[in-house]
Design a protein around this motif. Structure first.
Motif, PDB file in Angstrom:
ATOM      1  N   ARG B  36     -54.925   3.661 -15.786  1.00 48.32           N
ATOM      2  CA  ARG B  36     -55.834   3.822 -16.906  1.00 48.32           C
ATOM      3  C   ARG B  36     -55.012   4.081 -18.152  1.00 48.32           C
ATOM      4  O   ARG B  36     -53.933   4.709 -18.090  1.00 48.32           O
ATOM      5  N   GLN B  37     -55.515   3.568 -19.273  1.00 49.78           N
ATOM      6  CA  GLN B  37     -54.801   3.713 -20.532  1.00 49.78           C
ATOM      7  C   GLN B  37     -55.703   4.406 -21.538  1.00 49.78           C
ATOM      8  O   GLN B  37     -56.801   3.922 -21.834  1.00 49.78           O
ATOM      9  N   ASP B  38     -55.231   5.517 -22.057  1.00 51.10           N
ATOM     10  CA  ASP B  38     -55.989   6.310 -23.025  1.00 51.10           C
ATOM     11  C   ASP B  38     -55.126   6.556 -24.256  1.00 51.10           C
ATOM     12  O   ASP B  38     -53.906   6.743 -24.130  1.00 51.10           O
ATOM     13  N   PRO B  39     -55.739   6.608 -25.436  1.00 53.29           N
ATOM     14  CA  PRO B  39     -54.968   6.819 -26.678  1.00 53.29           C
ATOM     15  C   PRO B  39     -54.133   8.089 -26.586  1.00 53.29           C
ATOM     16  O   PRO B  39     -54.623   9.149 -26.214  1.00 53.29           O
ATOM     17  N   GLY B  40     -52.865   7.963 -26.943  1.00 53.49           N
ATOM     18  CA  GLY B  40     -51.968   9.113 -26.949  1.00 53.49           C
ATOM     19  C   GLY B  40     -51.413   9.506 -25.596  1.00 53.49           C
ATOM     20  O   GLY B  40     -50.514  10.334 -25.508  1.00 53.49           O
ATOM     21  N   LEU B  41     -51.943   8.905 -24.518  1.00 51.33           N
ATOM     22  CA  LEU B  41     -51.496   9.268 -23.169  1.00 51.33           C
ATOM     23  C   LEU B  41     -50.785   8.127 -22.468  1.00 51.33           C
ATOM     24  O   LEU B  41     -50.256   8.301 -21.367  1.00 51.33           O
ATOM     25  N   GLY B  42     -50.803   6.956 -23.053  1.00 49.14           N
ATOM     26  CA  GLY B  42     -50.143   5.815 -22.421  1.00 49.14           C
ATOM     27  C   GLY B  42     -50.857   5.395 -21.147  1.00 49.14           C
ATOM     28  O   GLY B  42     -52.054   5.635 -20.973  1.00 49.14           O
ATOM     29  N   LEU B  43     -50.133   4.756 -20.244  1.00 45.96           N
ATOM     30  CA  LEU B  43     -50.693   4.314 -18.961  1.00 45.96           C
ATOM     31  C   LEU B  43     -50.373   5.337 -17.882  1.00 45.96           C
ATOM     32  O   LEU B  43     -49.231   5.791 -17.765  1.00 45.96           O
ATOM     33  N   ARG B  44     -51.366   5.649 -17.087  1.00 46.37           N
ATOM     34  CA  ARG B  44     -51.192   6.586 -15.985  1.00 46.37           C
ATOM     35  C   ARG B  44     -51.693   5.938 -14.695  1.00 46.37           C
ATOM     36  O   ARG B  44     -52.753   5.314 -14.673  1.00 46.37           O
ATOM     37  N   GLN B  45     -50.928   6.148 -13.631  1.00 48.90           N
ATOM     38  CA  GLN B  45     -51.235   5.492 -12.369  1.00 48.90           C
ATOM     39  C   GLN B  45     -52.357   6.242 -11.650  1.00 48.90           C
ATOM     40  O   GLN B  45     -52.287   7.463 -11.481  1.00 48.90           O
ATOM     41  N   ILE B  46     -53.364   5.507 -11.168  1.00 53.71           N
ATOM     42  CA  ILE B  46     -54.512   6.105 -10.490  1.00 53.71           C
ATOM     43  C   ILE B  46     -54.294   6.078  -8.968  1.00 53.71           C
ATOM     44  O   ILE B  46     -54.321   7.107  -8.301  1.00 53.71           O
ATOM     45  N   TYR B  47     -54.151   4.900  -8.433  1.00 52.51           N
ATOM     46  CA  TYR B  47     -53.891   4.681  -7.016  1.00 52.51           C
ATOM     47  C   TYR B  47     -52.948   3.487  -6.879  1.00 52.51           C
ATOM     48  O   TYR B  47     -52.868   2.645  -7.768  1.00 52.51           O
ATOM     49  N   TYR B  48     -52.273   3.429  -5.738  1.00 52.87           N
ATOM     50  CA  TYR B  48     -51.501   2.246  -5.432  1.00 52.87           C
ATOM     51  C   TYR B  48     -51.609   1.924  -3.953  1.00 52.87           C
ATOM     52  O   TYR B  48     -52.024   2.773  -3.146  1.00 52.87           O
ATOM     53  N   SER B  49     -51.226   0.701  -3.612  1.00 56.34           N
ATOM     54  CA  SER B  49     -51.297   0.236  -2.237  1.00 56.34           C
ATOM     55  C   SER B  49     -50.013  -0.511  -1.906  1.00 56.34           C
ATOM     56  O   SER B  49     -49.656  -1.467  -2.587  1.00 56.34           O
ATOM     57  N   MET B  50     -49.344  -0.055  -0.854  1.00 52.55           N
ATOM     58  CA  MET B  50     -48.095  -0.697  -0.452  1.00 52.55           C
ATOM     59  C   MET B  50     -48.349  -1.964   0.358  1.00 52.55           C
ATOM     60  O   MET B  50     -47.489  -2.849   0.410  1.00 52.55           O
ATOM     61  N   ASN B  51     -49.517  -2.040   1.005  1.00 53.97           N
ATOM     62  CA  ASN B  51     -49.867  -3.211   1.788  1.00 53.97           C
ATOM     63  C   ASN B  51     -51.312  -3.060   2.261  1.00 53.97           C
ATOM     64  O   ASN B  51     -51.976  -2.054   1.954  1.00 53.97           O
ATOM     65  N   VAL B  52     -51.804  -4.012   3.029  1.00 52.40           N
ATOM     66  CA  VAL B  52     -53.174  -3.947   3.539  1.00 52.40           C
ATOM     67  C   VAL B  52     -53.367  -2.658   4.326  1.00 52.40           C
ATOM     68  O   VAL B  52     -52.514  -2.277   5.140  1.00 52.40           O
ATOM     69  N   GLU B  53     -54.464  -1.964   4.032  1.00 48.95           N
ATOM     70  CA  GLU B  53     -54.847  -0.718   4.701  1.00 48.95           C
ATOM     71  C   GLU B  53     -53.906   0.445   4.403  1.00 48.95           C
ATOM     72  O   GLU B  53     -54.011   1.492   5.051  1.00 48.95           O
ATOM     73  N   VAL B  54     -53.007   0.305   3.435  1.00 51.90           N
ATOM     74  CA  VAL B  54     -52.091   1.391   3.062  1.00 51.90           C
ATOM     75  C   VAL B  54     -52.286   1.702   1.586  1.00 51.90           C
ATOM     76  O   VAL B  54     -51.920   0.901   0.717  1.00 51.90           O
ATOM     77  N   THR B  55     -52.889   2.875   1.308  1.00 50.96           N
ATOM     78  CA  THR B  55     -53.102   3.265  -0.085  1.00 50.96           C
ATOM     79  C   THR B  55     -52.636   4.703  -0.275  1.00 50.96           C
ATOM     80  O   THR B  55     -52.560   5.475   0.683  1.00 50.96           O
ATOM     81  N   ASP B  56     -52.348   5.064  -1.535  1.00 51.67           N
ATOM     82  CA  ASP B  56     -51.905   6.421  -1.823  1.00 51.67           C
ATOM     83  C   ASP B  56     -52.270   6.773  -3.260  1.00 51.67           C
ATOM     84  O   ASP B  56     -52.473   5.892  -4.108  1.00 51.67           O
ATOM     85  N   LYS B  57     -52.353   8.077  -3.509  1.00 51.17           N
ATOM     86  CA  LYS B  57     -52.750   8.557  -4.824  1.00 51.17           C
ATOM     87  C   LYS B  57     -51.615   8.413  -5.828  1.00 51.17           C
ATOM     88  O   LYS B  57     -50.449   8.604  -5.497  1.00 51.17           O
ATOM     89  N   GLY B  58     -51.998   8.114  -7.046  1.00 50.68           N
ATOM     90  CA  GLY B  58     -51.071   8.149  -8.160  1.00 50.68           C
ATOM     91  C   GLY B  58     -51.150   9.496  -8.847  1.00 50.68           C
ATOM     92  O   GLY B  58     -51.354  10.523  -8.201  1.00 50.68           O
ATOM     93  N   ASP B  59     -51.047   9.500 -10.159  1.00 51.48           N
ATOM     94  CA  ASP B  59     -51.019  10.754 -10.903  1.00 51.48           C
ATOM     95  C   ASP B  59     -52.401  11.266 -11.294  1.00 51.48           C
ATOM     96  O   ASP B  59     -52.581  12.462 -11.501  1.00 51.48           O
ATOM     97  N   VAL B  60     -53.392  10.368 -11.374  1.00 47.34           N
ATOM     98  CA  VAL B  60     -54.734  10.781 -11.811  1.00 47.34           C
ATOM     99  C   VAL B  60     -55.803  10.180 -10.901  1.00 47.34           C
ATOM    100  O   VAL B  60     -56.664   9.416 -11.348  1.00 47.34           O
ATOM    101  N   PRO B  61     -55.853  10.547  -9.613  1.00 47.98           N
ATOM    102  CA  PRO B  61     -56.769   9.898  -8.678  1.00 47.98           C
ATOM    103  C   PRO B  61     -58.185  10.472  -8.659  1.00 47.98           C
ATOM    104  O   PRO B  61     -59.093   9.851  -8.085  1.00 47.98           O
TER     105      PRO B  61
END
Lengths: 112, 114
Positions: B36-61
Motif C-alpha cells: 500500500r502506498q500512502d502520502p509521506g509513508l512510501g510503499l509498505r508491504q502488506i503480505y507476500y507469497s513465496m509460492n502456491v499455498e505459501v503466504t506470510d505477513k509483511g509490515d502492515v498486514p
C-alpha cells in the motif's frame, strides 16, 4: 528492520547528470540494493540493482559505497521523461523469506 | 506481453462491505506481494507469497487477507474495510530462482472507503 533514507526532492537541468543518494546504514550482508522509479498514475518501474559492486545498465548506473551503507543512483543525462519519484529499496531474502523495504522516495524535477 | 494485472483500477466502497482486489501475472513467477502506498509513508508491504499455498505477513498486514491457490493469482481481501484502508494498492511479482531479480508491478488500485 532495514531502512533507507533519501532526500525528499532534487532538481536537475535537462541533459546534465543527476546523482540521487540513499543511506541504508542498517543493511545486512546479503541485502540487495534496488532502485525503482514511479511516474504519476503508474506502478514503480525497475531501474537497477546491485549487491557490492558498481553496476551499469542502459538506464542508469549504481554506485555502492565500500561499506555498503550508502549508494547513489546516477542518471548520466537527465531528460524530461526522467522526472519521477525514485525509490531506494533493500531486498532481504532467505529460503522462505523475502521482504522489500522501501524508502520514502526522492521526487526528481528536471528543468528544460 | 509480460505484465501484472490488477482489477479494479478504482474502487469506492463503504465501511464493512467485504471486497477483493485481484492480481494476476503471466510470467510464471513464484513470488508475489501486495503493497500500500500512502502520502509521506512510501510503499509498505502488506503480505507476500513465496509460492502456491505459501503466504506470510509483511509490515502492515492488519485488516487484510490473501490467498494463493494458483501460481498466477494473488487476490487481496478486505473482510471489513475501514476508512484507514483508503490507499493506493500495488501488486508485484518476482522470479523465485533469482531473488535478486526485479519486481514487476501492476498499475495500482485506488481504494476509497467511506
Amino acid at each position: 528492520d532495514a531502512k533507507t533514507t533519501q532526500p525528499n526532492s532534487m532538481e536537475s537541468n535537462e541533459e546534465e547528470p543527476v546523482h540521487l543518494p540513499c543511506n541504508h546504514s542498517t543493511i545486512s550482508g546479503t541485502d540487495y540494493i534496488h532502485w525503482y522509479r514511479q511516474l504519476p498514475s503508474q506502478g514503480p518501474e525497475y531501474v537497477i540493482h546491485g549487491l557490492t559492486s558498481n553496476v551499469n545498465n542502459r538506464m542508469a548506473s549504481l554506485a555502492i559505497a565500500e561499506d555498503r551503507k550508502s549508494s547513489t543512483l546516477i542518471l548520466h543525462r537527465a531528460t524530461l521523461r526522467d522526472a519521477a519519484v525514485y525509490y531506494c529499496i533493500l531486498n532481504r531474502f532467505e529460503y522462505n523469506f523475502n521482504k522489500f523495504y522501501f524508502g520514502s522516495g526522492t521526487k526528481l524535477n528536471v528543468k528544460p | 506481453e509480460a505484465q501484472v494485472t490488477q482489477n479494479p483500477r478504482y474502487l469506492i466502497t463503504v465501511t464493512g462491505k467485504k471486497l477483493t482486489v485481484t492480481c494476476s501475472q503471466n510470467m510464471n513467477h513464484e513470488y508475489m506481494s501486495w503493497y500500500r502506498q500512502d502520502p509521506g509513508l512510501g510503499l509498505r508491504q502488506i503480505y507476500y507469497s513465496m509460492n502456491v499455498e505459501v503466504t506470510d505477513k509483511g509490515d502492515v498486514p492488519e485488516g487484510y487477507k490473501v490467498s494463493r491457490k494458483e501460481k498466477r493469482n494473488f487476490p487481496l481481501i478486505l473482510e471489513s474495510p475501514s476508512p484507514n484502508q483508503t490507499s493506493l494498492y500495488f501488486c508485484a511479482s518476482q522470479r523465485r530462482e533469482a531473488f535478486n531479480s526485479p519486481l514487476h508491478f501492476g498499475n495500482g488500485t485506488r481504494l476509497t472507503v467511506t
